[in-house]
Design an enzyme around this catalytic site. Structure first.
Site, short mmCIF file in Angstrom:
data_model
loop_
_atom_site.label_atom_id
_atom_site.label_comp_id
_atom_site.label_asym_id
_atom_site.label_seq_id
_atom_site.Cartn_x
_atom_site.Cartn_y
_atom_site.Cartn_z
N GLU A 150 0.97 42.94 -7.64
CA GLU A 150 1.54 41.71 -7.19
C GLU A 150 0.25 40.67 -7.74
OE1 GLU A 150 3.48 42.63 -3.09
OE2 GLU A 150 1.31 42.77 -2.97
N HIS A 189 -3.92 45.05 -0.24
CA HIS A 189 -3.31 43.64 -0.44
C HIS A 189 -3.93 42.85 -0.79
CE1 HIS A 189 -0.86 40.16 0.24
NE2 HIS A 189 0.10 41.11 0.18
P1 PGA Z 1 5.86 37.00 -0.75
O1 PGA Z 1 4.76 38.09 -0.16
O2 PGA Z 1 7.10 37.76 -1.01
O3 PGA Z 1 5.86 36.57 0.54
O4 PGA Z 1 5.36 36.31 -1.66
C1 PGA Z 1 4.64 39.50 -1.18
C2 PGA Z 1 3.51 40.20 -0.70
O5 PGA Z 1 2.60 39.71 -0.02
O6 PGA Z 1 3.54 41.53 -0.85
#
Ligand code: PGA
Length: 256
Positions: free
Chosen positions: A169, A97
């Protein structure tokens, strides 16, 4: 048609009591009518992993860990290994992540080692990738993201690759200072991810400021097989709403 994966990481939130109440509500709804065509997953903090896994046992909701070390055991103070999170009920391990890469020095190499460790112990690696704002601004997103996936899967055989889920992401879309990507911001990356890895991995997910207002349009982006949600799914009603949106989406169109 593939399943739609809808999951949430609780990041560094939720006491045991809060975890328990969320998991019990989710289990009740799962046993009531479930989510046709949708695979839900929840990634609690490691302190409530065992509790959440027990409550959700038999519900069809997968439970995961937010991180795990690449070694199986040893003198790594503060870390948890894949065998330890498996023992606590995890079937999926989130790896790489952007918050781990930014704040805890995770690199493509440590991410690769962790993906292998998860596979070695029968877990689904949820491989997170995404480009920072400046890379997006200069039009470099696709090359950046493909290179991260390639590095993380280096050396894996075809059967191992097929168990990996990739969550794209964009760093600029994550968290309270992020802005939700518009379909046109990410469709090119998904096009290329699908061309390079689509048939090799289990699924391609989108994450970053997903909420009930943008979930349907994000699921319509070609080659998006699911959503990885943070804040908007930290309440049970919030998560249920996005699960219901995914069920309706699946009923009307198939993802490629
Ligand atoms: P968020 O987080 O939906 O709060 O932007 C997404 C993530 O970090 O996977």
């Amino acid at each position: 048609m593939r399943q739609t994966w809808i999951g949430t990481s609780w990041k560094m939130t939720k006491t045991l009591a809060e975890s328990s109440s969320f998991a019990r509500g989710l289990a009740a709804r799962a046993h009531q009518d479930g989510w046709a065509g949708v695979q839900p997953f929840v990634i609690p903090p490691s302190t409530s992993l065992r509790l959440v896994a027990d409550v959700l046992d038999g519900s069809g909701v997968l439970v995961g860990a937010q991180n795990a070390h690449w070694e199986d055991e040893g003198a790594w103070t503060g870390e948890v290994s894949v065998p330890l999170v498996v023992d606590a009920g995890a079937r999926l391990v989130e790896i790489g992540h952007s918050e781990r890469r930014t704040h805890f020095g995770e690199t493509d190499e440590t991410v690769r080692l962790k993906v292998s460790a998860a596979l070695r112990h029968g877990c689904i690696p949820l491989l997170c990738v995404g480009e920072p704002e400046e890379v997006f601004a200069r039009g470099g997103s696709t090359a950046f993201v493909l290179a991260q996936v390639e590095a993380a899967m280096r050396g894996l055989g075809p059967d191992e690759q097929r168990r990996v889920i990739v969550a794209y992401e964009p760093v600029w879309a994550i968290g309270e200072h992020g802005r939700a990507a518009r379909p046109e911001d990410v469709s090119g990356v998904f096009e290329q991810l699908a061309a390079e890895f689509g048939s090799r991995v289990r699924a391609l997910l989108y994450g970053g400021s997903v909420d009930a207002g943008n979930a349907a349009r994000t699921l319509e982006v070609p080659h998006v097989h699911g959503l990885f949600v943070g804040r908007a799914a930290w309440t049970l009603p919030g998560f249920l709403k996005i699960l219901d949106i995914a069920v309706s989406h699946g009923a009307t169109c198939g993802s490629t």
